[in-house]
Design a protein around this motif. Structure first.
Motif, PDB file in Angstrom:
ATOM      1  N   ASP A   1      78.344  34.232-106.837  1.00 59.42           N
ATOM      2  CA  ASP A   1      77.674  35.414-107.381  1.00 59.42           C
ATOM      3  C   ASP A   1      78.530  36.042-108.472  1.00 59.42           C
ATOM      4  O   ASP A   1      79.774  35.967-108.455  1.00 59.42           O
TER       5      ASP A   1
ATOM      6  N   LEU B   1      78.857  39.674-111.143  1.00 56.13           N
ATOM      7  CA  LEU B   1      78.454  41.066-111.366  1.00 56.13           C
ATOM      8  C   LEU B   1      79.010  41.510-112.708  1.00 56.13           C
ATOM      9  O   LEU B   1      80.210  41.394-112.966  1.00 56.13           O
TER      10      LEU B   1
ATOM     11  N   THR C   1      75.253  52.528-106.232  1.00 52.09           N
ATOM     12  CA  THR C   1      74.524  51.352-105.758  1.00 52.09           C
ATOM     13  C   THR C   1      75.512  50.313-105.233  1.00 52.09           C
ATOM     14  O   THR C   1      76.502  49.993-105.897  1.00 52.09           O
ATOM     15  N   ARG C   2      75.237  49.791-104.043  1.00 50.36           N
ATOM     16  CA  ARG C   2      76.128  48.826-103.398  1.00 50.36           C
ATOM     17  C   ARG C   2      75.705  47.400-103.752  1.00 50.36           C
ATOM     18  O   ARG C   2      74.525  47.041-103.638  1.00 50.36           O
ATOM     19  N   PHE C   3      76.677  46.583-104.187  1.00 52.85           N
ATOM     20  CA  PHE C   3      76.435  45.185-104.503  1.00 52.85           C
ATOM     21  C   PHE C   3      77.352  44.319-103.640  1.00 52.85           C
ATOM     22  O   PHE C   3      78.568  44.478-103.685  1.00 52.85           O
ATOM     23  N   GLU C   4      76.771  43.410-102.857  1.00 51.05           N
ATOM     24  CA  GLU C   4      77.544  42.505-102.011  1.00 51.05           C
ATOM     25  C   GLU C   4      77.572  41.127-102.664  1.00 51.05           C
ATOM     26  O   GLU C   4      76.531  40.512-102.879  1.00 51.05           O
ATOM     27  N   LEU C   5      78.777  40.647-102.971  1.00 57.10           N
ATOM     28  CA  LEU C   5      78.938  39.373-103.662  1.00 57.10           C
ATOM     29  C   LEU C   5      79.439  38.290-102.719  1.00 57.10           C
ATOM     30  O   LEU C   5      80.367  38.522-101.941  1.00 57.10           O
TER      31      LEU C   5
ATOM     32  N   THR D   1      80.611  49.065-105.555  1.00 60.26           N
ATOM     33  CA  THR D   1      79.708  50.211-105.596  1.00 60.26           C
ATOM     34  C   THR D   1      79.724  50.740-107.019  1.00 60.26           C
ATOM     35  O   THR D   1      80.745  51.235-107.508  1.00 60.26           O
TER      36      THR D   1
ATOM     37  N   HIS E   1      82.856  53.361-110.475  1.00 57.69           N
ATOM     38  CA  HIS E   1      82.775  52.106-109.735  1.00 57.69           C
ATOM     39  C   HIS E   1      83.988  51.927-108.826  1.00 57.69           C
ATOM     40  O   HIS E   1      85.072  52.439-109.089  1.00 57.69           O
TER      41      HIS E   1
ATOM     42  N   VAL F   1      82.624  43.646-102.129  1.00 58.32           N
ATOM     43  CA  VAL F   1      81.593  44.667-102.256  1.00 58.32           C
ATOM     44  C   VAL F   1      81.957  45.579-103.415  1.00 58.32           C
ATOM     45  O   VAL F   1      83.100  46.058-103.510  1.00 58.32           O
TER      46      VAL F   1
ATOM     47  N   TRP G   1      85.590  48.859-105.698  1.00 60.67           N
ATOM     48  CA  TRP G   1      85.460  47.537-105.100  1.00 60.67           C
ATOM     49  C   TRP G   1      86.252  47.480-103.796  1.00 60.67           C
ATOM     50  O   TRP G   1      87.184  48.268-103.592  1.00 60.67           O
TER      51      TRP G   1
END
Length: 210
Positions: free
Chosen positions: A180, A182, A172-176, A168, A190, A166, A192
């Protein structure tokens, strides 16, 4: 016969460098200029770097002027604060820059990181010759970048190969998941984390600011 073989082997050994002291002095003398250049590239004042590295601004100033040789502890703190491996300061620039570097799968060197639970195996060539650096990353369950968001010049690109991570980025939260990727600008705050009970692996690429 065995004695003759041993004598032959001894003659084939490379001779020890005649001027080891000069080699060491060259490495030590380059630390200050490299530190000053990197600090300025990251747009950090002496005081800002001092706070981040937990080293006094006066000491950093002396190191940059080559008035003081840093201890290994001080150098490790500075490397962690600037997110650079120790080799950035100890590699010697010899002759023409590298244009291509081959790293065998079984010859990847460990890359220093201040984050617990994150293990990096280098994929790229010497940092002095290239603008980018890449590593195979293994992130242990529960490992994270810490409570304080990170900011730095340049960009990062992460390709997850197994597990889950994960990120941020600027709130904004991004789940990989596996496969995937990023890509983000490092000047945004940021963080992780591996929030799962399984390790995650990824190809992690960083491009420093030009």
């Amino acid at each position: 016969m065995a004695e003759r073989r041993r004598a032959s082997e001894v003659r084939k050994r490379p001779a020890r460098p005649a001027r080891v002291g000069e080699h060491v002095e060259g490495i030590v003398g380059a630390i200050g200029p490299k530190l000053q250049r990197l600090r300025q590239e990251q747009r950090l004042s002496l005081q800002q770097l001092a706070v981040r590295a937990e080293v006094s601004a006066a000491a950093i100033h002396k190191i940059e002027r080559n008035d003081m040789v840093p201890t290994i502890t001080t150098l490790l703190k500075i490397c962690a604060a600037l997110e650079r491996p120790v080799s950035y300061f100890t590699e010697v620039d010899e002759g023409e820059p590298e244009l291509a570097t081959l790293t065998r799968a079984d010859d990847r060197q460990g890359v220093f990181t201040p984050h617990r639970g994150l293990h990096l195996a280098g994929l790229s060539g010497g940092y002095a010759h290239f603008r980018g650096a890449a590593a195979m990353a293994t992130v242990e369950p529960g490992a994270c970048s810490g409570d304080k968001p990170m900011l730095h010049p340049g960009e990062e690109l992460v390709l997850l190969t197994a597990g889950a991570l994960v990120f941020t980025i600027a709130g904004t939260r991004f789940e990989l998941g596996p496969g995937d990727s990023l890509h983000f600008v490092g000047e945004q705050p940021h963080q992780w984390a591996n929030e799962t009970s399984d390790p995650a692996t990824a190809v992690w690429f960083a491009l420093r600011d030009s």
